[in-house]
Design a protein around this motif. Structure first.
Motif, PDB file in Angstrom:
ATOM      1  N   THR A  34      67.431  50.939  20.150  1.00  0.00           N
ATOM      2  CA  THR A  34      66.647  51.282  18.972  1.00  0.00           C
ATOM      3  C   THR A  34      67.477  51.254  17.691  1.00  0.00           C
TER       4      THR A  34
ATOM      5  N   ARG B 206      58.083  51.910  24.341  1.00  0.00           N
ATOM      6  CA  ARG B 206      58.490  51.877  22.945  1.00  0.00           C
ATOM      7  C   ARG B 206      57.262  52.117  22.077  1.00  0.00           C
TER       8      ARG B 206
ATOM      9  N   HIS C 272      60.835  61.744  23.201  1.00  0.00           N
ATOM     10  CA  HIS C 272      61.586  60.621  23.788  1.00  0.00           C
ATOM     11  C   HIS C 272      62.616  61.129  24.808  1.00  0.00           C
TER      12      HIS C 272
END
Length: 314
Positions: free
Chosen positions: A52, A232, A279
């Motif tokens: 990321t 994602r 996350h």
């Protein structure tokens, strides 16, 4: 003399300690940009990063000694793969090291959403539970016998499927190609949504998957449908999802990832029919240790002139 490696984001303490035993470790960096490089970075032969975080052509070209980019997790979307290939730089990731952890978390989110576990906890904490004779929560469909659609049947998706089978669910999937697995293949994402009662998103981030879960797909999933995303954030159109949750187009959702992390839209936070987590699907201790050990093994193989254990094709 120890080889020099550069750490872009801060890595776990256990990993850092082991890296320092074998390498001259630079970093972490304030941001992944040439102007943020520490002194001595021109000697770095390996860059440690996460998918990321941006590893663009400018950063790659600012590291003349770079020969390996090692991603801590499975994601590689932040790496300019074309530039890495042009420079002859190798790329590695965590392969399936965290797949079991993410799959079990996906099932937890599915249960939390479809069985309204979060809403039930709020119900009890608010003092609304007076016993079944007076007030109780509405019935919801169970998971047994329902149809689970998995978008992306890779390392994580296939493990989700095997766990869902234990819940006596029917399993279908949409993938770039048919897999040799005993699940129902759908050649379009829309077709999968029309078939499924609930859907789990388990795809990589790419131009192809950006906003693949859009208003049309959510409408096809239907008013009793639930959506779970552990892949994602860019795979889901968050505006379309908010509208679907607000208007009853789908029943609920559970998200561990977001399009602009760590920002979570206020519209999502305001909804009671969505479960939100930060996350953490891969945060099982076993998964983290496996990822760290694989990164160390890839580095050891690279500096020994041996093949990488988990190379990524460029």
């Amino acid at each position: 003399m120890k080889p020099t490696i550069l750490m872009a984001p801060r890595m776990p303490a256990r990993l850092v300690e082991r890296l320092q035993e074998h390498y001259t470790l630079l970093g972490p960096m304030e941001r992944s940009a040439p102007e943020a490089l520490p002194a001595g970075a021109d000697a770095a032969q390996a860059l440690l990063t996460i998918g990321t975080q941006k590893t663009d052509a400018a950063l790659i070209d600012a590291l003349p000694g770079l020969r390996l980019i090692a991603c801590y997790g499975t994601g590689i979307e932040g790496v300019d793969r074309a530039r890495a290939k042009a420079r002859g730089i190798l790329l590695s990731n965590a392969a399936d090291a965290n797949a079991a952890s993410v799959a079990e978390f996906a099932m937890g989110l599915l249960l939390a959403s479809a069985r309204q576990i979060g809403a039930a906890e709020r119900f009890v904490r608010a003092g609304r539970w007076k016993g079944n004779a007076v007030e109780r929560m509405a019935y919801v469909p169970g998971l047994a016998g329902r149809k689970l659609g998995i978008y992306g049947l890779g390392a994580v998706g296939s493990r989700i499927a095997s766990r869902a089978a234990a819940f006596e669910m029917s399993i279908g999937y949409h993938n770039r190609s048919r897999r040799d697995l005993p699940y129902l293949y759908h050649d379009s994402l829309l077709g999968l949504a029309e078939w499924a009662d609930v859907m789990i998103v388990a795809v990589r981030a790419s131009a192809e998957t950006r906003h693949a879960i859009n208003a049309e797909v959510l409408k096809a999933l239907g008013p009793q449908g639930h959506l779970v995303n552990i892949s994602r954030g860019i795979a889901v159109d968050e505006i379309a999802l908010c509208e679907a949750l607000e208007t009853g187009v789908i029943a609920g959702a559970a998200l561990d990832v977001y399009e602009h992390e760590p920002l979570v839209p206020d519209r999502l936070k305001a909804l009671d029919n969505v479960v939100l987590t930060p996350h953490i699907a891969a945060n099982a201790e076993t998964a983290q240790i496996a990822q760290q050990d694989l990164m160390l093994a890839n580095l050891a193989a690279f500096f020994a002139g041996k093949p990488l254990l988990s190379p990524v094709a460029l």
